[in-house]
Design an enzyme around this catalytic site. Structure first.
Site, PDB file in Angstrom:
ATOM      1  N   ASN A  73     181.491   9.308 122.917  1.00  0.00           N
ATOM      2  CA  ASN A  73     180.482   8.889 123.887  1.00  0.00           C
ATOM      3  C   ASN A  73     179.573   7.829 123.269  1.00  0.00           C
ATOM      4  O   ASN A  73     179.236   7.892 122.077  1.00  0.00           O
ATOM      5  CB  ASN A  73     179.697  10.072 124.467  1.00  0.00           C
ATOM      6  CG  ASN A  73     179.161  11.040 123.432  1.00  0.00           C
ATOM      7  OD1 ASN A  73     179.653  11.112 122.312  1.00  0.00           O
ATOM      8  ND2 ASN A  73     178.146  11.786 123.810  1.00  0.00           N
ATOM      9  N   GLU A 102     176.016   6.098 124.174  1.00  0.00           N
ATOM     10  CA  GLU A 102     174.861   6.168 125.063  1.00  0.00           C
ATOM     11  C   GLU A 102     174.108   4.850 125.108  1.00  0.00           C
ATOM     12  O   GLU A 102     174.380   3.927 124.318  1.00  0.00           O
ATOM     13  CB  GLU A 102     173.955   7.320 124.611  1.00  0.00           C
ATOM     14  CG  GLU A 102     174.692   8.649 124.711  1.00  0.00           C
ATOM     15  CD  GLU A 102     173.833   9.864 124.440  1.00  0.00           C
ATOM     16  OE1 GLU A 102     172.736   9.726 123.846  1.00  0.00           O
ATOM     17  OE2 GLU A 102     174.277  10.975 124.828  1.00  0.00           O
ATOM     18  N   CYS A 155     181.235   8.161 128.632  1.00  0.00           N
ATOM     19  CA  CYS A 155     181.707   9.407 128.010  1.00  0.00           C
ATOM     20  C   CYS A 155     182.887   9.132 127.077  1.00  0.00           C
ATOM     21  O   CYS A 155     183.593   8.115 127.219  1.00  0.00           O
ATOM     22  CB  CYS A 155     182.163  10.395 129.074  1.00  0.00           C
ATOM     23  SG  CYS A 155     180.878  11.001 130.157  1.00  0.00           S
ATOM     24  N   GLU A 196     185.789  10.577 126.950  1.00  0.00           N
ATOM     25  CA  GLU A 196     187.098  10.569 127.626  1.00  0.00           C
ATOM     26  C   GLU A 196     187.395   9.195 128.214  1.00  0.00           C
ATOM     27  O   GLU A 196     188.510   8.696 128.130  1.00  0.00           O
ATOM     28  CB  GLU A 196     187.128  11.612 128.750  1.00  0.00           C
ATOM     29  CG  GLU A 196     186.917  13.038 128.293  1.00  0.00           C
ATOM     30  CD  GLU A 196     185.446  13.455 128.281  1.00  0.00           C
ATOM     31  OE1 GLU A 196     184.580  12.629 127.919  1.00  0.00           O
ATOM     32  OE2 GLU A 196     185.178  14.618 128.617  1.00  0.00           O
ATOM     33  N   CYS A 198     183.378  15.830 132.378  1.00  0.00           N
ATOM     34  CA  CYS A 198     182.539  15.693 133.575  1.00  0.00           C
ATOM     35  C   CYS A 198     183.382  15.227 134.756  1.00  0.00           C
ATOM     36  O   CYS A 198     184.519  14.779 134.608  1.00  0.00           O
ATOM     37  CB  CYS A 198     181.387  14.719 133.317  1.00  0.00           C
ATOM     38  SG  CYS A 198     181.863  12.978 133.407  1.00  0.00           S
ATOM     39  N   CYS A 234     184.730  11.598 134.660  1.00  0.00           N
ATOM     40  CA  CYS A 234     185.889  11.435 133.774  1.00  0.00           C
ATOM     41  C   CYS A 234     187.144  12.040 134.391  1.00  0.00           C
ATOM     42  O   CYS A 234     188.245  11.494 134.261  1.00  0.00           O
ATOM     43  CB  CYS A 234     185.613  12.058 132.405  1.00  0.00           C
ATOM     44  SG  CYS A 234     184.437  11.077 131.455  1.00  0.00           S
TER      45      CYS A 234
HETATM   46  N1  THU Z   1     179.651  13.440 127.787  1.00  0.00           N
HETATM   47  C1  THU Z   1     180.912  13.067 127.439  1.00  0.00           C
HETATM   48  O1  THU Z   1     181.120  12.251 126.532  1.00  0.00           O
HETATM   49  N2  THU Z   1     181.948  13.609 128.122  1.00  0.00           N
HETATM   50  C2  THU Z   1     181.812  14.480 129.149  1.00  0.00           C
HETATM   51  O2  THU Z   1     182.786  14.787 129.823  1.00  0.00           O
HETATM   52  C3  THU Z   1     180.503  15.096 129.411  1.00  0.00           C
HETATM   53  C4  THU Z   1     179.335  14.360 128.846  1.00  0.00           C
HETATM   54  C5  THU Z   1     178.532  12.862 127.047  1.00  0.00           C
HETATM   55  C6  THU Z   1     177.637  11.950 127.863  1.00  0.00           C
HETATM   56  C7  THU Z   1     176.365  12.009 127.078  1.00  0.00           C
HETATM   57  O3  THU Z   1     176.412  11.045 126.045  1.00  0.00           O
HETATM   58  C8  THU Z   1     176.359  13.387 126.453  1.00  0.00           C
HETATM   59  O4  THU Z   1     177.678  13.889 126.573  1.00  0.00           O
HETATM   60  C9  THU Z   1     175.401  14.358 127.071  1.00  0.00           C
HETATM   61  O5  THU Z   1     175.566  14.411 128.437  1.00  0.00           O
END
Ligand code: THU
Length: 133
Positions: free
Chosen positions: A41, A43, A52, A54, A83, A86
């Site tokens: 991920n 940000e 994310c 994925e 999520c 994704c």
């Molecule tokens: N996140 C992911 O990388 N994948 C997911 O399927 C769920 C959320 C990340 C996004 C963010 O950087 C952190 O998790 C917290 O939400």
């Protein structure tokens, strides 16, 4: 192969850029040809610009011309699941994708087909119908 994918996903989480949530995620996507694309991920100060793990892995693969996938491992501190965004992004290419969710020790929390995690996902047949095909 799944053990190799699990280790790849855990390793990928080390590159996570998470100054806001501090929640690291790593993903390892196995192509039909047996190649592994990893992602983490990433940000952003503008929170919705976050991508994310994925989708990082998916976009890396598709941008290299690869569109067929067999398996995905997602590694999080808590064994969390992908999520909804994704799930839909992956559904576009691999509705039958096998997904394994692990924590950073490699413990498996869930294993499921994407189709079962995203029932009635939006895809080609809906578009065909709307276009009168
Ligand atoms: N996140 C992911 O990388 N994948 C997911 O399927 C769920 C959320 C990340 C996004 C963010 O950087 C952190 O998790 C917290 O939400």
């Amino acid at each position: 192969m799944s053990e190799k994918l699990i280790q790849s996903a855990i390793r990928a989480s080390e590159n996570a850029y998470v100054p806001y949530s501090h929640y690291r995620v790593g993903a390892a996507l196995l192509t039909a040809d047996g190649v592994i694309y990893t992602g983490c991920n990433v940000e952003n100060a503008s929170y919705p610009a976050t991508i994310c793990a994925e989708r990082t892995a998916l976009v890396k693969a598709v941008s290299e011309g690869v569109k067929e996938f067999d398996m995905l491992v997602v590694a999080t501190p808590t064994g969390g699941s992908p999520c909804g965004v994704c799930r839909q992004a992956l559904y576009e290419f691999a509705p039958d994708l096998h997904i394994i969710m692990v924590d950073f020790t490699g413990k498996i929390y869930h294993e499921a087909k994407l189709r079962d995690l995203l029932p009635l996902g939006f895809g080609g047949s809906h578009l065909d119908e709307a276009k009168g095909k």
